[in-house]
Structures are given as C-alpha cells and as structure tokens.
Scaffold this motif. Sequence first.
Motif, PDB file in Angstrom:
ATOM      1  N   ARG A  22      -1.610  13.509  -2.522  1.00 17.24           N
ATOM      2  CA  ARG A  22      -0.427  13.004  -2.629  1.00 17.24           C
ATOM      3  C   ARG A  22      -0.887  12.361  -4.343  1.00 17.24           C
ATOM      4  NH1 ARG A  22       4.942  12.849  -1.839  1.00 17.24           N
ATOM      5  NH2 ARG A  22       4.735  14.384   0.122  1.00 17.24           N
ATOM      6  N   GLU A  23      -2.161  11.903  -3.832  1.00 17.97           N
ATOM      7  CA  GLU A  23      -2.245  10.710  -4.679  1.00 17.97           C
ATOM      8  C   GLU A  23      -2.338  11.393  -5.806  1.00 17.97           C
ATOM      9  OE1 GLU A  23      -2.602   7.618  -4.972  1.00 17.97           O
ATOM     10  OE2 GLU A  23      -2.784   7.944  -7.301  1.00 17.97           O
ATOM     11  N   LYS A  34      -4.335   2.163   1.323  1.00 14.21           N
ATOM     12  CA  LYS A  34      -4.108   3.193   0.557  1.00 14.21           C
ATOM     13  C   LYS A  34      -5.707   2.818  -0.696  1.00 14.21           C
ATOM     14  CE  LYS A  34      -1.252   4.992   3.383  1.00 14.21           C
ATOM     15  NZ  LYS A  34      -1.614   5.861   5.032  1.00 14.21           N
ATOM     16  N   GLU A  35      -5.934   2.038  -1.212  1.00 10.91           N
ATOM     17  CA  GLU A  35      -6.268   1.676  -1.209  1.00 10.91           C
ATOM     18  C   GLU A  35      -7.951   2.950  -2.630  1.00 10.91           C
ATOM     19  OE1 GLU A  35      -6.881  -3.006  -3.189  1.00 10.91           O
ATOM     20  OE2 GLU A  35      -8.634  -2.028  -1.897  1.00 10.91           O
ATOM     21  N   TYR A  53      -6.585   5.615  -2.821  1.00 11.34           N
ATOM     22  CA  TYR A  53      -6.401   6.672  -3.191  1.00 11.34           C
ATOM     23  C   TYR A  53      -5.715   5.855  -4.247  1.00 11.34           C
ATOM     24  CZ  TYR A  53      -6.721   7.965   1.609  1.00 11.34           C
ATOM     25  OH  TYR A  53      -6.118   8.683   2.813  1.00 11.34           O
ATOM     26  N   THR A  54      -5.408   4.589  -4.536  1.00 16.91           N
ATOM     27  CA  THR A  54      -4.078   4.536  -5.020  1.00 16.91           C
ATOM     28  C   THR A  54      -5.033   3.244  -6.318  1.00 16.91           C
ATOM     29  OG1 THR A  54      -3.821   2.250  -4.274  1.00 16.91           O
ATOM     30  CG2 THR A  54      -2.284   4.122  -4.147  1.00 16.91           C
ATOM     31  N   ALA A  96       2.302   1.865  -3.362  1.00 16.20           N
ATOM     32  CA  ALA A  96       1.414   2.386  -4.387  1.00 16.20           C
ATOM     33  C   ALA A  96       1.439   3.937  -4.227  1.00 16.20           C
ATOM     34  CB  ALA A  96       0.139   1.963  -4.072  1.00 16.20           C
ATOM     35  N   LEU A  97       0.865   4.154  -2.899  1.00 13.37           N
ATOM     36  CA  LEU A  97       1.036   5.898  -2.530  1.00 13.37           C
ATOM     37  C   LEU A  97       1.794   6.576  -2.911  1.00 13.37           C
ATOM     38  CD1 LEU A  97      -1.006   8.009  -1.614  1.00 13.37           C
ATOM     39  CD2 LEU A  97      -0.483   7.223   0.524  1.00 13.37           C
ATOM     40  N   TYR A  98       3.600   6.370  -2.408  1.00 12.44           N
ATOM     41  CA  TYR A  98       4.149   6.766  -1.827  1.00 12.44           C
ATOM     42  C   TYR A  98       5.268   7.312  -3.430  1.00 12.44           C
ATOM     43  CZ  TYR A  98       3.023   8.537   2.093  1.00 12.44           C
ATOM     44  OH  TYR A  98       1.797   8.393   3.391  1.00 12.44           O
ATOM     45  N   ARG A  99       4.917   6.091  -4.631  1.00 16.33           N
ATOM     46  CA  ARG A  99       5.322   5.702  -5.656  1.00 16.33           C
ATOM     47  C   ARG A  99       7.621   5.448  -5.744  1.00 16.33           C
ATOM     48  NH1 ARG A  99       2.441   7.724 -10.145  1.00 16.33           N
ATOM     49  NH2 ARG A  99       0.139   7.218  -9.250  1.00 16.33           N
ATOM     50  N   ARG A 147      -7.612   7.160  -8.435  1.00 13.46           N
ATOM     51  CA  ARG A 147      -6.822   7.281  -9.450  1.00 13.46           C
ATOM     52  C   ARG A 147      -7.111   6.996 -10.483  1.00 13.46           C
ATOM     53  NH1 ARG A 147      -1.693   7.175 -11.178  1.00 13.46           N
ATOM     54  NH2 ARG A 147      -1.293   5.319 -12.848  1.00 13.46           N
ATOM     55  N   GLN A 170       1.294  -1.342   0.045  1.00 11.94           N
ATOM     56  CA  GLN A 170       0.105   0.087   0.331  1.00 11.94           C
ATOM     57  C   GLN A 170       1.108   1.335  -0.155  1.00 11.94           C
ATOM     58  OE1 GLN A 170      -3.629  -0.013   0.321  1.00 11.94           O
ATOM     59  NE2 GLN A 170      -3.211  -1.866   0.877  1.00 11.94           N
ATOM     60  N   LEU A 171       1.314   1.174   0.498  1.00  8.29           N
ATOM     61  CA  LEU A 171       3.005   2.320   1.244  1.00  8.29           C
ATOM     62  C   LEU A 171       3.925   2.494  -0.875  1.00  8.29           C
ATOM     63  CD1 LEU A 171       4.237   2.121   4.220  1.00  8.29           C
ATOM     64  CD2 LEU A 171       2.957   3.357   4.123  1.00  8.29           C
ATOM     65  N   ASN A 229       0.473  12.624  -7.780  1.00  7.07           N
ATOM     66  CA  ASN A 229       1.175  11.556  -8.527  1.00  7.07           C
ATOM     67  C   ASN A 229       0.699  11.258  -9.720  1.00  7.07           C
ATOM     68  OD1 ASN A 229       2.885  11.224  -6.556  1.00  7.07           O
ATOM     69  ND2 ASN A 229       2.219   9.330  -4.920  1.00  7.07           N
ATOM     70  N   THR A 230      -1.134  11.240  -9.944  1.00  6.38           N
ATOM     71  CA  THR A 230      -2.081  11.000 -10.572  1.00  6.38           C
ATOM     72  C   THR A 230      -1.807  11.966 -11.938  1.00  6.38           C
ATOM     73  OG1 THR A 230      -3.315   9.320  -9.676  1.00  6.38           O
ATOM     74  CG2 THR A 230      -3.632  10.032 -11.409  1.00  6.38           C
TER      75      THR A 230
END
Lengths: 620, 473
Positions: free
Chosen positions: B140-141, B107-108, B110-111, A391-394, B115, A388-389, B144-145
């Motif tokens: 942040r998402e 974090k799904e 968001y990710t 995916a979010l912080y890349r 997204r 999860q981390l 990023n996106t």
Amino acid sequence: MTRSIGDPPPGARSSSHPPPGVRAAAWLSDDVLLTVADTEAPNDSEGAPNTTARFVRAGGAEWISAIRVPPGVGPLTGGPERLVVANGDAALVLHRRDLEGKLIDLRALLRDHVASWTVEERVRFVAFLASLLAVDGASESLAEGAYLVREALRERLPLAVSEIAAPRTLHVDRLHRISERAFYIQGWCHLGDALLASLTAVAPEGSRVELAAHAFRHPRPDIAEFLRLREGYERTVPLGFVAYFETDAPSLRRDGWVVELRDDAGRGIEAIAPAPQAEAGPTRDAVLADLRIERRRNAALRENHIRPALTKLQELREQAVAIDAVEDYGSVPSKPSVSIVVPLYGRVDLIEHQLVHFANDPELGDSELIYVLDSPELGEQLAQFAGQLHALYRLPFRVVTLSANGGFSIANNLGAEVARGRRLLLLNSDVIPAAPGWLRMMLDFFEATPKIGALAPKLLYEDEAMQHAGIYFQQPAGEPEWWNEHYFKGLHRELPAANVARPVPAVTAACLMTDAGLYERLGGLRGLYVQGDYEDSDFCLRVREAGFECWYVPEVELYHLEGQSYPNATRQASSDYNRWLHTRLWDQTIQQTMAKFAADEAGAATRPTRVPRSQTVAEE
Amino acid sequence: MPFSGVRATPKTGATVAKRKVLFICHNHPKVRPGGAEAYAYELHCALRDSSEWEPTFVARTGPPLSPTGRPHPGTCFSPVDGASGEYFVYGDDYDFDWLFGTMHHSKELYTRHFREFLLALSPDVVHFQHTLFLGYDLLREVRNTLPDVPILYTLHEFLPICHNNGQMIRTMDGDPCTHDSPRRCNECFPAITPQTFFLRKRFIQAQMSTVDRFIVPSALLRDRFVDWGLPPEKVKLEEYGRRIASAQPEPDDREQRDRLGFFGQLSPYKGIDVLLEAMRELHREDRREAGTDLANAVAERIGGSRPRETASARPQLRIHGANLDLQEHAFRDKFDRLLDETRDRVTLVGSYKRDRLSELMAGVDWVVVPSIWWENSPLVIQEAFAHGKPVICSDIGGMAEKVTDGVSGLHFRVGDSLSLANAIRRAVDSPALWDALRAGIPRVHTMDDHVPVVVGMYERLLEERAVEGVAAP
C-alpha cells in the motif's frame, strides 16, 4: 425552611421568665450555627434573616435556629459580625459580642437543652437536622455534625444478634450507595411469630426511611436452616429482603447506617449496616444478580427495586461521562454527506481492519469518520496508533475520547453530537465491508425512500451465513416477553427471500443509517438498557412512533464479526433484564407492529419457525 | 530527506536512460540460503547485464534470519557489502505480526523509511518477491507513494493463504490441504478463531488489491491463488528462469546408478526424514538379503547349484543442505538419530554454495525431492535437470507438475518412506531405466528465456498506464 408546630399557646411564658434573646449557641458544623432562643423575641426586624431553618419544640417554649453562614465566617473566625435570627415575623439581631458569652460546645448544648426532650421530640429534632443537608447543599462537616447529634440523641435499641434462640433478629448483608440519596439494601430478618411493624433505615445524618411495606421479601433457605426454623416456615414469611430506597436529604457519611426493626408489640432491635459499597460496577452486578431471587417474573421486585436502581445507575453514569478530547487526523470534510460513528470498547486493533477496506473505497472520501473511544484507558495506545494508521492509509478520521466508560448508548450519542453530516451512520467496530461502494448505495437508497427513519444492510458472518436481515419481535408460546429475532439468521446470504429490500419492524444498530436531525430529536439511543442489547429496537420503535419506517437493503452487504467485544459472563443477567424492560415499555406497540407485518407479509414461509424459547437452552 | 526526483536528461545522441526496477525481498541469499531469494537475486543479476533496465535489489535483514544490527541511526537502509544497487533494509521482528503479515504498532518503516527511499530511487516498476518480515502494508505504501508505478508480485509459496508457514499442510496430521476456510484454518490452529482467520484473509487481499500483476512459477500456485480470490486476469504463469553454469554434461561411464543426492534445507517440510527412513529401510533389506546370500553361497558350495543373480545395488545418499539449526528440537533429534542409523549409506555433506553445484551434481546420479508439502517449482529440480540427473520426487503439487513419472523421473507416495524405498530400489537396480529417464528430461527454462518475458510484463504494464493516463486504483 422552617419547621414549627403552630402558634405558641397563650401564656407560654414560663414562670421563671427567662430574659428574651439567645440563651446558647454552638457550631453544628463549619457552616451552620445553632442558636437556642426564646419563642418570644423583641420586634427587631433590622435587616433580613439569615436563618436557614427553625425548629420549635412542642409546647413552644423555645426554638432552635440553624443558621447557614457564608464561607470564611465559620467557627475559626468567631462567627459573623452580625446575625439576624428570625421567628416568623419577628427577628432577633445578634452581634458577635452577644455570641461570645453564649457560645458553648455542641455536646454541651445538646446536654443542656435537648437531652431532656421526649423520644419523639428528639427523633423529630434529629430528622430536622438531617433535612438541613437537603437545603443549600450538603457539606461533609455538616454531615459530621448531624451524625454527632444523632448519636448523642437517638434511642438505641438492643443490638441484633444472629443466634438460633433469639426471639427476633436482623442482619444487613450489603448496603449499596448509588448516589447521595439513592441506596439499595440487601439483608434478612426474623421475628418468630410476631408481625413486622416497621423496618427503618437510618442514615448516619439522621434521615429515616421506612421500608417494611416497600421492601421485597424473598426466601433465604440458608438462613432458615441456620436458625433451625421449621419446615415450610418461609412459605408464609420469607426471611430475606431487598429494597431500593431514596432519602429525603443527601447522606454523605459512609459509616453509621443503622437499620431498626420493630414488631407489632413494639419490641425492637437494631443492626449496624456495613459501610456502603459505592462502586457503580459491583452495585450494578449485585442488582442484576437479584433478578435470580424471584420465582416467576415478579413485577414488584423488578418494577419497584431493580428498575429504579439500574435506571438511576445508568443516569448517573451517563451524566458523569463527557467528551475529553477530539483529535482530527488529516482534514476531515467540513460538510460531509454522512457521518460514521464507530464506538470502540475494549480493543482498538479493529480500526486497521476497517481502514484497510475503507482505503480502497474512494466514496468514503466525502464522509466524516468518527471513532469514539469508550475505553479511555486505551487512549494512549490509540493516540500513537492512530497517527500511524493515518500515515499509511491516508484516510482522514476523528477520534473522540470519552472521560470514562459510558456504554454503547452514550458512546454513540456523544459521537453523534460531534458529527456534522446530514445523515448519520452508526457502525460497530467489528463490521467490515464486503466490497467497495456500500456507503454510496446505502445513502442513495436512504435519499430515495420516502418516510424512511432507519436503514440497515445485510450483515454476514465469516462463513457466508446471514447475521442480520432485519429484526422482528416474537413471543415464545406462553411467555409474556418479546424477543428480538433476526430474519434468516444462519442461512446462506444468497437465500432469495432474504434478498428483497423491504420495510421491517426494526433494524440493528451495528450498521444503522438515519437522519442526524431525527436522531437528535429522538434523543439518540437510550441508556436504560444494561450493557448493550435492545437499544436498537428501542430506537426503531421510537422512529416508528414518530411516523417513520425502518428499511432493510440486502444489496448492501457487510461482515459483522459479532461477539468479539463483550465478555459473555455478565450478558445473561443483563439480557433478561433488558428484555423485560423492553417489553414493559413497548408491549402494545410491538403487538400492533407485528400484527401489521403479519398482515403485510407475503406468506408465513418467509419467516423461519423457531422452537419456543422456554424449551431451548438460552443462547449467547 | 526526500529526493527531488529529477531524472537526468540524456544528451542528444546518447542512449536513452535506463528504466529502473526495484526488487523487494525478505532475505538476501548471501545471508541465509533459500530458494525464493536465490532466484530473485539471480534475476536481479541477470538484469544488471541489460541495456534497458537498471535493477535495484532490496533485501530485508535482521532477526530471526540474521543477527546483524541496525546499520546507522536514522536510516534502515544500507548497501550490501558496499555495492551500489543492492541494499539491506533492517527490521526488528518484535513488531512483526506473523498472523496478519503486518507491523503491529508502528508503520514508520513504510510511511517514513520506505517512502523516502522510494521517492529518492524513483523506480519505474516495483517487483515484490516477498513481503515476509516486511508486511503486506508495504504494497500500500508503494501504491500511495508512487501512484503511477506498476507493482508486480511473484508468489513462491502459499503464505498469503496459509498460516502454517505457507505450506498448506494440516497441523494435526501433516496431510496436504487443498483449500482454506475460516473453519478449516481454525481446526489447524484452535487458539485462533475463525473470525480472526477471516479478518486475516480480507486484510491480505485488501492490501494485495494494489498489485497489478502476480507471477506464479507453477500451475499449482496459479490455481490455488485464483481459487483463493486473486483475479485470474492478474495472475500469470511463468516458470523460474535459471542461470545454471554448465550445459548438460555427457554422462560418465558408470555401471551402476546408485548414488542419490538431496539438495535443500534440512526441514521437515522438505521430507528429509522420510528420505532417511527410506534409506534405513533399504539398509535393513540389504542386510536380510546378505543373510540369504550367505545361505546361497553355502548351498552352492555344497550342492553345486548355479549362483543366484548378483545382489542388488546398494544405494548411497549424499545430503547437501543447511538450516538444521532453525528447526525444532524434536526434529533435530530425530534427524540425528536417523543419520546415526544409516551412517553406512548416508553422508552429510553440509551446506553448499550455489557456484559449487556442478561439482556436487557430478557426484550423484539421481536427485531426490521428498518434500511433504506441495512445493511450487523447486529450484533443485531445474538444477538436477540442467545437469542431466533424473529426479525422484513426491507425487503431489509442483513436484508432480515439473517431473513426469516414468519420463523425466519417478514418483513415490508423499510422506511414505516405504514407497520411496521401492522407488529408489527400482531406480538403482536398473541402469537402463536411468538412461531412459535422462533422455526424457525437458529443456530447462534459462534466464535468457525468462528475462524477456518478465521485462515484457513490465513494458506492457507501463504501456497500459501511458494509455490510461491516470493512476491505477
């Protein structure tokens, strides 16, 4: 391995002139056969001997061979097809059919052939069998067999009773099993006015270890009171004893430890020891707790008992820990300039608080970030969370899961083994950057400084006070031990004296940059110390020994929210031990180092004065 | 399934395609009333009329504010009452960490969910009105996106700074707080260590570093947030723009101005108990006076002296508000008790819809805003001014900023019911005062004033990006 006591005397043949060859045989265990044979045997040296060991009686009339058989040819199959029993140059060949008539029960063999021996000979024989466990590996079955023999043959002493009127008494409080051959015993004994001649620990399989001279004696006022001893008795003869000891041969059996006590008049008693406590954690705690029993820094206790016990415990622990798994999240650079190793202990939530800042720092992109999970029970939780981390912080990073909790040193060392970077940064999980660009600055400084072996930045508490600005060593007045101190701890980060980049005696491992090759050559952090503390200064002193310097770079600042990982309860005892050991190993070097720095330093005003340790309540 | 993101190309001669702005909010005012969400939705509706911008409004739904369940398996999003351009995004609250403002385990949201939504919608600007229940991670998402898209964030209270419901009042004594520190926050919440508060601040600031522009409706908020650490060049002061139905009506011909109105949530932060205690105090004073009147009347009869001046006016209060059920037991009990003690003077009208506001305002002369927290820019003050009603309010924060004592209203000492009682007494005893204060009411910032400013910010940010040609960090 053979035991014999010299050549057989002339004319040893007995009057009855028994026929040569094997008289009796019995299975000692699934893998060892005992044979009783004459000393004189025909010269039949057909083939190589299988004999594992040989025992010759005093008088040389017969010998007993212990023969190790290969797996699968044990008692259930009737034994090997063919055996060769050796006696020095001579050898005797036995075929299975020869055995058939001779094979008897072990107890019968002992009764018929051994029970009539003298006490000393029986003791020797028991020790002989015990020693078999040291050869070619020990099996539980052999341990059982040896125990049976010991019980059948040993001379039992009167059982100790803890009574007020007893003339002599003995009690074993605890026996700790550190390994197959390393033990730690705690107990007490009382002999009235007689003197202690021997205090012997006897393993279930028969190994004997003499403790009287070696054990550390200490007062037991509670027992003295119980036994209604006169005032001041323990001043001359303390009742308590502790000892670290090692047996010659491994001991596998739990039950059956006996401790024998004899006084100078030859009178003896024995006590049955409780089944050994074999868990490493409680053993370590018990050994550390024994630091309290000494009055004044008694070197004998620490050097002969505490240190070997703890060192052995740490060694075993480190050997037992290995890397269970390495998981990569995202593509980690294959040729990173620096590898960052972050041990995780007790909690994994702090990872997010590092990543949220690392994600804002593009320079992290060229480095290899390695999290080492030293609390494997959190493995599942971390595995879900890590994905999860990422995916979010890349940010790419690696998670190395250890097979068991190994401690700070081994976690860092195993992380370093996996690391691919030229430079290595040890980083605590509770350290977060104050601003982006910190890693680049540290790296540039490292590359630009000749003869640098270790580098650390300024570390801050959450209230802008300094937590670390380099480490120095200090002896409180009148005390022999060196304490690790941080320059300017508690003062505001902007203090001018703290903002000078310079070499320092040592630096903290909370954020320590070094060369990966140097780290490997020096063997990384040493696991001698218990539960963290002093590994960093120990490493830095070895760095200095190797001819390098330790540097402090204040332009780089990070926050260190220290103390969030470890519980405080057990820290005190382990701190005392670590400090003693550290001084024991480095006293001279530290003296020279501090003398050199005192001469170099531009005035004593830069170093804060501190109240001598003995007058303050111990912190942390 | 991610959308390919292809923008429809306009035919020659046709108007240029509208640019898209996405509003993200923690609640939809249709689900639960609340100031920030009410304004946010008004802004969205105003932009629907725009020829250049196409707005989408995303409001979080789910516990604790709404019992609605997840709408469809596999998606968190669902249109609001079938409308296009308005969405609910559903979230459980069990994973939401109130302290850090983040999702703890997964974090799904968001990710994966956001997204895909962001890629499908492909907005040109993202404008956050709130991240409560959603998490600061969402910033942040979005970054990023949609690396090239400007991100704006309107701040409505002090939630990023203060764990005490974003109010910046101290838990031990209710005193207003002026600045945070790990130590001070730990004093308010002894079970949370100073280090944890430090981590909280760094975490929130790190996530907020992805925001390009912060909009604050009051100088109070601007100063507090800059003090806290937001870069001053990123923080812009712009009052809420309002679309309030009527122009200021002509005053009616009443002799006395003794009708008070309270409009807002029935929570301790809004000071409704302070107001009720003030009403109770006034009631007691009047009863004492009544006793004196009787004595005077008797004396007059007997002694023939001139009658005293007429007794003072008797202030009446109407309470318009809701959300008492969200408060703690102790407060609810206190409220009920006070209401009982003041039942001759106080009417609990209950919750109200914003479109009935004018009607309700017509029934009052004064609007009281007795909040015990700083307040930002209370919508009710703008609404009162829009209807020509002077405001009686606490003397701190956003209230004192928007209402000038003796010009457009009266101040009283925050939290002090006696001080409020005196202010009310002063207010109702002198109709001339009412006229003067009414004349001093400033012009309300309308949505027509406000939208160009906000849109102007969007355009400037887009221009800056076009010039830079690279994605902002």
